[in-house]
Write a protein that holds these residues in place. Structure first.
Motif, PDB file in Angstrom:
ATOM      1  N   GLU A  28      38.812  19.965  60.560  1.00  0.00           N
ATOM      2  CA  GLU A  28      38.830  18.779  61.316  1.00  0.00           C
ATOM      3  C   GLU A  28      39.294  17.220  60.224  1.00  0.00           C
ATOM      4  O   GLU A  28      39.832  16.542  60.830  1.00  0.00           O
ATOM      5  CB  GLU A  28      37.240  18.473  61.737  1.00  0.00           C
ATOM      6  CG  GLU A  28      37.050  19.426  62.700  1.00  0.00           C
ATOM      7  CD  GLU A  28      35.452  19.144  63.311  1.00  0.00           C
ATOM      8  OE1 GLU A  28      34.786  18.404  62.543  1.00  0.00           O
ATOM      9  OE2 GLU A  28      35.418  19.829  64.311  1.00  0.00           O
ATOM     10  N   PRO A  32      42.864  16.348  62.472  1.00  0.00           N
ATOM     11  CA  PRO A  32      42.122  16.097  63.533  1.00  0.00           C
ATOM     12  C   PRO A  32      42.844  15.980  64.819  1.00  0.00           C
ATOM     13  O   PRO A  32      43.862  15.400  64.966  1.00  0.00           O
ATOM     14  CB  PRO A  32      41.278  14.554  63.356  1.00  0.00           C
ATOM     15  CG  PRO A  32      42.212  14.127  62.287  1.00  0.00           C
ATOM     16  CD  PRO A  32      43.171  15.293  61.473  1.00  0.00           C
ATOM     17  N   ASP A 130      33.116  17.965  68.021  1.00  0.00           N
ATOM     18  CA  ASP A 130      33.537  18.411  66.892  1.00  0.00           C
ATOM     19  C   ASP A 130      32.538  19.931  66.705  1.00  0.00           C
ATOM     20  O   ASP A 130      31.746  20.281  67.411  1.00  0.00           O
ATOM     21  CB  ASP A 130      33.466  17.679  65.893  1.00  0.00           C
ATOM     22  CG  ASP A 130      32.085  17.160  65.114  1.00  0.00           C
ATOM     23  OD1 ASP A 130      30.727  17.950  65.629  1.00  0.00           O
ATOM     24  OD2 ASP A 130      31.859  16.423  64.328  1.00  0.00           O
TER      25      ASP A 130
END
Ligand SMILES: [Zn+2]
Length: 280
Positions: A28, A32, A130
């Motif tokens: 991430e 991202p 996330d």
């Protein structure tokens, strides 16, 4: 192989959990998919606190969980595969597939029944998407889904190793498909033939009800395609789309204490599948 897995159950679970969490968190940061607006510290501490609450409550509420129930069913001769002998590979594969279908159907049910939506909407109320979103489930939903899983295990009589593999894989894929990672489009297209990808599941976290009520799969993408709930992309695109639901949109709503009382706050209206005014 099965004995080895079962003998080391806690370490298998913990190492996959921490390993996949670390890999997805690093991914991430490196690549991202969407811009992050809310500090990670706020969401991560509270989302991981929910995991701790869930884990403790499941331990307190159930004297036996899914893998133990599969072993008990085997001893007692309960369930399909303990009554009718099948080759080990077939029992294993059918068990994993059936458990995955059960999770899919349960997820649809949590969207369709207003009282259950009250529990499940806490997962959807995360304002970003996330790896920790994939772990953020209300304890009420976790306890209820464990009860459903125990019933499925008693009826099915799956090999205990199949239950453990299913649970570990589901935990890993849930972290993968909720993560804020960018995958090359070609890779996403191929991957989503066999597993739910982040771009596929992000559609399910859209603020638009018609998108929230699609892509229910957590693991295998086939149930959505077979049963007509598949939606390939969000209509506003992955970067512009709004994540979350219309209720609970402040940063304070991301705190553990607020998350836990969300089922009791406000009406259940808005997102259950069978509501009347669909926005198309
Ligand atoms: Zn959902």
């Amino acid at each position: 192989m099965s004995e080895l897995l079962l003998a080391n159950e806690p370490i298998v679970r913990l190492s996959f959990f921490l390993g996949v969490l670390a890999v997805m968190a690093a991914w991430e940061v490196a690549a991202p998919r969407r811009r992050r607006d809310i500090p990670r510290l706020l969401r991560w501490t509270n989302n991981l606190a929910v995991v701790a609450v869930d884990t403790v409550l499941v331990r307190l509420a159930f004297p036996i969980v899914a893998v133990g129930m599969a072993l008990a069913a085997e001893r007692q001769g309960w369930g399909l595969f303990n009554i009718y002998a099948a080759p080990a590979w077939l029992a294993f594969a059918c068990s994993v597939l059936t458990l995955d279908l059960a999770i899919y159907l349960q997820h649809v049910m949590f969207h369709a029944v207003p009282a259950l939506w009250r529990l499940h909407r806490m997962h959807h109320a995360d304002l970003e998407f996330d790896v920790t979103t994939g772990l953020r489930f209300h304890p009420g939903e976790i306890l209820l889904s464990m009860a459903i899983k125990l019933a499925v295990v008693v009826a099915l009589g799956p090999p205990a190793a199949a239950v453990l593999v299913f649970e570990v894989v589901l935990n890993a894929t849930s972290m993968f498909n909720h993560s804020n990672v960018r995958l090359p489009q070609g890779l996403d297209r191929i991957l989503r033939l066999i597993v739910v990808t982040p771009d596929m599941h992000r559609v399910h976290h859209s603020i638009h009800p018609s998108e929230t009520n699609s892509n229910f799969g957590f693991n295998l993408p086939w149930w959505d395609r077979l049963l007509g709930t598949y939606r390939p992309q969000p209509r506003e695109g992955h970067e512009a789309m709004t994540i979350g639901i219309e209720q609970f949109r402040t940063r304070r709503d991301l705190w553990l204490d607020r998350m836990l009382i969300q089922p009791l706050i406000g009406p259940a209206s808005g997102y259950p599948i069978n509501r009347e005014d669909e926005d198309g």
